[in-house]
Write an enzyme that holds these catalytic residues in place. Structure first.
Site, short mmCIF file in Angstrom:
data_model
loop_
_atom_site.label_atom_id
_atom_site.label_comp_id
_atom_site.label_asym_id
_atom_site.label_seq_id
_atom_site.Cartn_x
_atom_site.Cartn_y
_atom_site.Cartn_z
CB SER A 100 -0.97 0.00 1.18
OG SER A 100 -0.30 -0.32 2.38
CG HIS A 110 -1.26 3.92 3.82
ND1 HIS A 110 -2.56 3.66 4.20
CD2 HIS A 110 -0.72 2.71 3.53
CE1 HIS A 110 -2.79 2.37 4.15
NE2 HIS A 110 -1.68 1.77 3.75
#
Length: 290
Positions: free
Chosen positions: A187, A233
């Site tokens: 991610s 992230h």
């Protein structure tokens, strides 16, 4: 009585009689040696010459535009993630508890352990996933984002930005997450693609509003759902955005074309961001006392 002139034969196959000819050079040619053109038919040599004479369209990054591009790098990244997941499942003898595998234990990103020299975790952790749902969500996002990013950036630049985003996510985890926290997943790199496509839209003077909304929603999820690496992230998003901005805007600011010097400047910008991320990862253990 005048003899009849010999029937024309194909200039590439003298044994084939033909009544056809290339509309560009006029030479007789058989059907196998002719291709449909905008006007009439042209021989294969004239078609090839025309392609060489025509300036190839390029993306804002200088990458060649293919008529039907196949996102091979995206498919390869997805396959690699799935393959690593399959290995962890086989080792753990469990689909949902694959994090108990040896490979997962050796590759998961733990800042304190990286500080002791296990740098393989910086790269390896980006190909690990906690269970099939985690894998499916990330691979779907990679499939959707990766195809567009690979098309507009070109394969080599796209792969570079993916890897830089991965390094940026790891650097953020090293500095801002708990030193004993275990982080895994693609991610961080995927958030980097979010940032990359946002910069691309801005460079093309198109509205990035929809993409920004998607990024905001995903960041809200990162904050509200336990167990999701917000720092990974954010680090990936920052690295992907910065790298793509350097690639697309620095050559423009320096008035360099997308060819020649502009390409080298773009790659230099990508290299600079990658080196910055690596340095941040390297100095993090000493800075935080790991």
């Amino acid at each position: 009585m005048n003899p009849q002139p010999p029937a024309p034969t194909c200039f590439r196959h003298p044994d084939r009689v033909t009544g056809l000819a290339c509309t560009r050079c006029g030479r007789p040619a058989c059907p196998d040696c002719l291709q449909q053109a905008a006007v009439g038919q042209q021989c294969v040599e004239c078609v090839a010459q025309g392609q060489r004479d025509t300036r190839q369209a390029r993306t804002p990054t200088g990458a060649a535009v293919a008529t039907r591009p196949t996102p091979y790098v995206t498919y390869a990244l997805i396959a690699l993630n799935v393959a690593v997941f399959a290995v962890t499942v086989a080792q753990a003898h469990s689909l949902s508890r694959n994090s108990y595998s040896t490979l997962f234990y050796d590759w998961v990103l733990v800042p304190q352990v990286v500080g002791h020299g296990q740098w393989i975790r910086v790269v390896g952790s980006a190909f690990l996933h906690y269970g099939p749902v985690h894998l499916a969500v990330n691979m779907f996002a990679l499939y959707v984002l990766g195809r567009d990013a690979e098309t507009v950036l070109g394969r080599s630049r796209y792969l570079a930005i993916y890897l830089i985003s991965m390094l940026g996510g790891a650097a953020s985890v090293m500095w801002l997450a708990n030193s004993n926290t275990a982080t895994a997943g693609a991610s961080g790199a995927i958030f980097g693609l979010f940032g990359a496509l946002t910069v691309v839209l801005l460079r093309l003077r198109r509205s990035p509003t929809q993409l920004l909304v998607v990024i905001a929603i995903n960041l809200i999820i990162s904050v509200s759902v336990p167990g999701i690496s917000l720092w990974g992230h954010l680090g990936g998003l920052a690295a992907g955005t910065l790298a793509t901005a350097g690639l697309l805007y620095v050559p423009r600011w320096l008035r360099a074309s997308t060819q020649g010097m502009g390409v080298r400047i773009g790659w230099a910008a990508l290299t600079l961001v990658a080196v910055l991320a690596i340095v941040l990862i390297g100095v993090a253990p000493a800075a935080i006392g790991s």
